[in-house]
Scaffold this motif. Structure first.
Motif, PDB file in Angstrom:
ATOM      1  N   PHE A  31      75.327 -46.221  -0.712  1.00 18.74           N
ATOM      2  CA  PHE A  31      75.448 -45.005  -1.516  1.00 18.74           C
ATOM      3  C   PHE A  31      76.243 -43.953  -0.762  1.00 18.74           C
ATOM      4  N   VAL A  54      74.086 -43.607  -8.815  1.00 22.70           N
ATOM      5  CA  VAL A  54      74.686 -43.101  -7.582  1.00 22.70           C
ATOM      6  C   VAL A  54      76.141 -43.552  -7.524  1.00 22.70           C
ATOM      7  N   SER A  58      78.619 -45.368  -5.093  1.00 26.59           N
ATOM      8  CA  SER A  58      78.431 -46.253  -3.948  1.00 26.59           C
ATOM      9  C   SER A  58      79.731 -46.964  -3.586  1.00 26.59           C
TER      10      SER A  58
END
Length: 190
Positions: free
Chosen positions: A133, A143, A145
């Protein structure tokens, strides 16, 4: 590739600081004597101190995690997390609001590594491609990443995996980030 990531991150920090300065927003944090950082500078005023992203004296390493997991991380990960100390920074990528993560101090770098390890192990358990992440989004389940194999930056849904590729590499992603206004200490959502 690592040098390109460090340069792109440095350039983003400069853009972000200029953006904040153009709005005459002082970058202040509440001073916590138990959580100091090389980012802090200037006098303490009303329990707050100025800060700015600060280049580390010696880059941090991910070798301990690689050894523990018996694997190799994409070199962009160490370049991204190992060269600077900073507060999390608000930014936008093609309209997607995000908070770019960085360690505040050495203890935070160690805590960040523990969180990266937990993320990696969860992905292995779920049989998902390993990623690291880089930023949070407004949605708790998503997220930004970095795919460990390809180095592509992706929008990842936790527990599901990649839902969209945002950039072919981290330097490209960082170069396309647009700064957003930093939250004012004490405001809701801070």
């Amino acid at each position: 590739m690592s040098d390109q990531v460090v340069s792109a991150l440095s350039a983003f920090f400069e853009r972000w600081l200029r953006y904040q300065s153009s709005r005459l927003l002082p970058l202040r944090v509440a001073l916590d004597p138990d959580w100091v950082s090389p980012c802090l500078h200037g006098p303490v005023v009303d329990g707050q101190q100025c800060w700015r992203p600060t280049l580390r004296q010696a880059p941090g390493s991910m070798a301990n995690l690689e050894s523990a997991l018996n694997t190799r991380f994409h070199p962009a990960v160490a370049a991204f997390y190992g060269h600077w100390f900073s507060q999390p920074l608000q930014a936008s990528f093609k309209g997607l609001s995000l908070t770019l993560l960085q360690p505040w101090n050495e203890a935070d770098y160690e805590r960040l590594q523990e969180n990266l390890l937990a993320h990696w192990l969860m992905q292995r358990r779920l049989k998902l491609p390993e990623s690291h992440f880089l930023a949070t989004t407004r949605r708790d389940d998503r997220v930004i990443s970095l795919d460990n194999l390809s180095g592509a930056v992706q929008l990842e849904q936790l527990g599901v995996g990649c839902v969209a590729v945002l950039a072919t590499d981290l330097a490209t992603f960082l170069n396309r980030l647009e700064p957003l206004v930093a939250p004012v200490p004490g405001e809701v959502g801070d």
